[in-house]
Design an enzyme around this catalytic site. Structure first.
Site, mmCIF file in Angstrom:
data_model
loop_
_atom_site.group_PDB
_atom_site.id
_atom_site.type_symbol
_atom_site.label_atom_id
_atom_site.label_comp_id
_atom_site.label_asym_id
_atom_site.label_seq_id
_atom_site.Cartn_x
_atom_site.Cartn_y
_atom_site.Cartn_z
ATOM 1 N N HIS A 190 25.313 22.984 28.795
ATOM 2 C CA HIS A 190 26.293 21.914 28.611
ATOM 3 C C HIS A 190 26.445 21.517 27.154
ATOM 4 O O HIS A 190 27.528 21.157 26.708
ATOM 5 C CB HIS A 190 25.903 20.702 29.467
ATOM 6 N N GLU A 432 43.110 43.507 38.800
ATOM 7 C CA GLU A 432 41.833 43.803 38.131
ATOM 8 C C GLU A 432 41.079 44.931 38.819
ATOM 9 O O GLU A 432 39.971 45.266 38.438
ATOM 10 C CB GLU A 432 40.971 42.543 37.981
ATOM 11 N N ASP A 456 37.748 42.779 34.320
ATOM 12 C CA ASP A 456 37.354 43.571 35.485
ATOM 13 C C ASP A 456 38.126 44.881 35.552
ATOM 14 O O ASP A 456 37.574 45.899 35.971
ATOM 15 C CB ASP A 456 37.568 42.767 36.772
ATOM 16 N N CYS A 503 45.182 37.721 31.492
ATOM 17 C CA CYS A 503 44.255 36.593 31.364
ATOM 18 C C CYS A 503 42.840 37.049 31.071
ATOM 19 O O CYS A 503 41.940 36.219 30.967
ATOM 20 C CB CYS A 503 44.301 35.705 32.603
HETATM 21 C C1 PEP Z 1 39.108 39.324 34.317
HETATM 22 O O1 PEP Z 1 38.446 40.010 35.105
HETATM 23 O O2 PEP Z 1 39.709 39.787 33.332
HETATM 24 C C2 PEP Z 1 39.188 37.871 34.519
HETATM 25 C C3 PEP Z 1 39.996 37.123 33.801
HETATM 26 O O3 PEP Z 1 38.348 37.331 35.450
HETATM 27 P P1 PEP Z 1 36.794 37.046 35.197
HETATM 28 O O4 PEP Z 1 36.480 37.326 33.766
HETATM 29 O O5 PEP Z 1 36.579 35.613 35.570
HETATM 30 O O6 PEP Z 1 36.156 38.010 36.148
HETATM 31 MG MG MG Z 2 37.824 39.128 36.980
#
Ligand code: PEP
Ligand code: MG
Length: 567
Positions: A190, A432, A456, A503
């Site tokens: 934290h 992903e 992923d 993302c």
């Molecule tokens: C990803 O897999 O790119 C993603 C944004 O999800 P996470 O990193 O939370 O698995």
């Molecule tokens: Mg992911």
């Protein structure tokens, strides 16, 4: 340790801090504390626990009154740690067993719990060790009259400690706390999360050596590089002061660009949004000019507790995040546990291959008692905000259809109960898993949008565990195989009028921005700190050049060739 020396640790919060060391060792006083009769020590312990609980409740209350709900949550969790009967009972047993006083006993009991948490194979839960140490440290200080960080910080200083608790961090005057360097700590403790949110430069994981620095020696901490210089020579100090001034100027220049539109030189708009897990991160995203949240990870709310969060509590989080970025799209990912994330309220069975096992949407579909309250909370939050629902780990069209079915059931329930809900909620899928990219055409027909999780997608495309440092050279988001899947997903989405976001971490890499736009990505979502650089990269790009770059990258034979192209 006072000779000029550099120690390297983990970069926790960016920024340069130069100033005298204040070595903070809150547990030292416990060793020399006076010990009374066992029953007196137990009575003192109980009284101290009550006083600390009241003090924490006050901070929690103040933060809530200031609208800082997620910082308040940290202190709510602290009260939970403090109220854990196991902690008090262990301390009482230690007092009764021998010559330990209340102060030593509570520290020892806390250390035992912290040690247990640190051995757990879960980065997030083991990071809670710092929280336990924080609360027992406060009890010990009540018992011994020792001073907290706020009392010791009489002048600006770089604080050195084994670990630092959120309560010390929050109570220290911001203008006096130049930065902090910790022997321990992890990226999700934290104090690290708060340091990033509050803009305090920090380096963690420096090891015990750092605790031997002399009080008052000059320290130069580089939070982005993860380094700490002890007593730097004069010329190095001059260089660092110059770097600090440059950084301030650069930050000011980037701040000046916050309001500028995120479009390429030739006028193509590219949405720039943020990844977040908490309202504090959403606030940071707003301060850096994000046009919404592109990925709200919801796991944090589920991880640190013995029960599942209810619909109301989830609604509270989604509404609080949306309130930080009013009028903008907030894309919320449904729970993505499994893989390396465990859920205390719903222990997952041991699996040989957890990343290929019961993870993400697969759990949600087979356990509707977990997914349904989340869908209901999202629909309800969507009555007052532009909430978009995003499904993690989708491999097949059938999974999307099953999720749609559950969403329809949730809508029908809320309608029957007369509860306000989103009029036409959008449901998108994360791309992903390679199968999702290869079957993007079918998914695009029925999903409202795509968001590509390159973290992923890279791991599954290259069959390369994203957390295994032994094979880290294989883990290349810029591998042409990954880029081809991104291009396929974009082309299929556009044929059906859907937009595509990135993302994963690649979305926050300004070196890749033009390439991603050229591949057809419409939206980039990244951590708040990356927003200014990605904004600058979007504004520097040209669609013709970006398309040409993408075409050439897709012809490359390796990630190294792609990187050379980007340089
Ligand atoms: C990803 O897999 O790119 C993603 C944004 O999800 P996470 O990193 O939370 O698995
Ligand atoms: Mg992911």
């Amino acid at each position: 340790m006072s000779k000029s020396q550099i120690i390297c640790g983990i970069a926790a919060a960016p920024g340069i801090a130069i100033g005298p060391a204040l070595v903070f060792n809150p547990t030292a006083a416990a060793d020399s504390a006076h010990v009374g009769a066992a029953e007196d020590e137990v009575a003192r312990l109980d009284a101290a626990i009550i006083e600390v609980d009241e003090a924490i409740a006050e901070i929690e209350e103040q933060l809530r009154a200031q609208g800082k709900a997620d910082e308040a949550e940290i202190f709510g969790a602290h009260r939970m740690f403090l109220g854990d009967p196991g902690l008090r009972d262990r301390a009482v047993a230690l007092i009764s067993a021998g010559d330990q006083g209340a102060a030593q006993a509570i520290i020892a009991a806390g250390e035992e719990q912290a040690a247990e948490l640190l051995t757990l194979d879960d980065e997030y839960l083991s990071a809670r060790a710092a929280d336990v140490r924080d609360v027992v440290g406060q009890v010990q200080r009540r018992l011994t009259g020792a001073e907290g960080l706020a009392d010791l910080l009489a002048a600006p200083a770089v604080v050195v400690a084994r670990d630092i608790g959120p309560s010390d961090l929050m109570s220290a005057p911001r203008e006096l706390l130049l930065g902090f360097a910790l022997a321990e700590g992890g990226p999700t403790t934290h104090s690290t999360i708060l340091a990033r949110a509050l803009g305090i430069p920090a380096v963690i994981g420096l090891g015990d050596d750092v605790l031997r620095v002399h009080q008052g020696v000059t320290l130069a901490l580089d939070g982005a590089a993860g380094s700490l210089q002890i007593d730097p020579p004069a010329d190095e100090l001059t260089r660092l002061r110059g770097a600090q001034a440059d950084l301030d100027a650069h930050t000011a220049a980037m701040r000046a660009e916050i309001g500028l539109p995120t479009m390429t030189r030739d006028g193509k708009p590219v949405a720039l949004v943020a990844n977040a897990s908490t309202p504090a991160e959403a606030l940071a995203a707003r301060e850096w000019g994000a046009a919404g949240v592109g990925l709200l990870r919801t796991e944090l709310l589920f991880l640190e507790r013995p029960d599942l969060p209810g619909e109301e509590e989830q609604l509270g989080l989604y509404a609080a995040v949306a309130a930080e970025l009013p009028g903008t799209p907030i894309t919320v990912r449904t729970l993505d546990v499994g893989g390396d994330k465990h859920l205390p309220a719903f222990p997952l069975p041991h699996e040989e291959n957890p990343f290929l096992g019961w993870r993400g949407l697969r759990i949600g579909l087979s356990q509707p008692e977990i997914l349904m309250p989340q869908l209901r909370a999202l629909l309800r939050a969507g009555a007052a905000a532009d909430i978009r629902i995003m499904l993690p780990m989708v491999s097949t069209l059938d999974e999307l259809r099953q999720a749609k079915d559950l969403l329809r059931q949730a809508q029908a329930q809320l309608a029957e109960e007369g509860v306000e809900q989103a009029a036409s909620p959008q449901l998108g899928v994360m791309i992903e898993v390679p199968a999702a990219a290869l079957n993007a055409e079918a998914l695009a027909r029925e999903a409202d949008f795509f968001s590509i999780g390159t973290n992923d997608l890279t791991q599954y495309t290259l069959a390369c565990d994203r957390g295994n440092s032994r094979i880290k050279d294989l883990y290349q988001p810029l591998d042409p195989a990954v880029l081809r899947l991104i291009a396929m997903a974009c082309a299929a989405a556009h044929r059906h009028g859907r937009h595509v976001a990135i993302c994963g971490e690649l979305g926050g890499d300004p070196a890749a921005t033009a390439l991603l736009i050229g591949l057809g990505v419409d939206e980039l979502s990244c951590g708040p700190n990356s927003l200014p650089l990605v904004r600058a990269a979007i504004r520097a790009a040209d669609m013709g050049e970006a398309a040409d770059l993408a075409r050439r990258a897709l012809e490359c034979a390796s990630a190294a060739e792609v990187r050379a192209l980007l340089r």
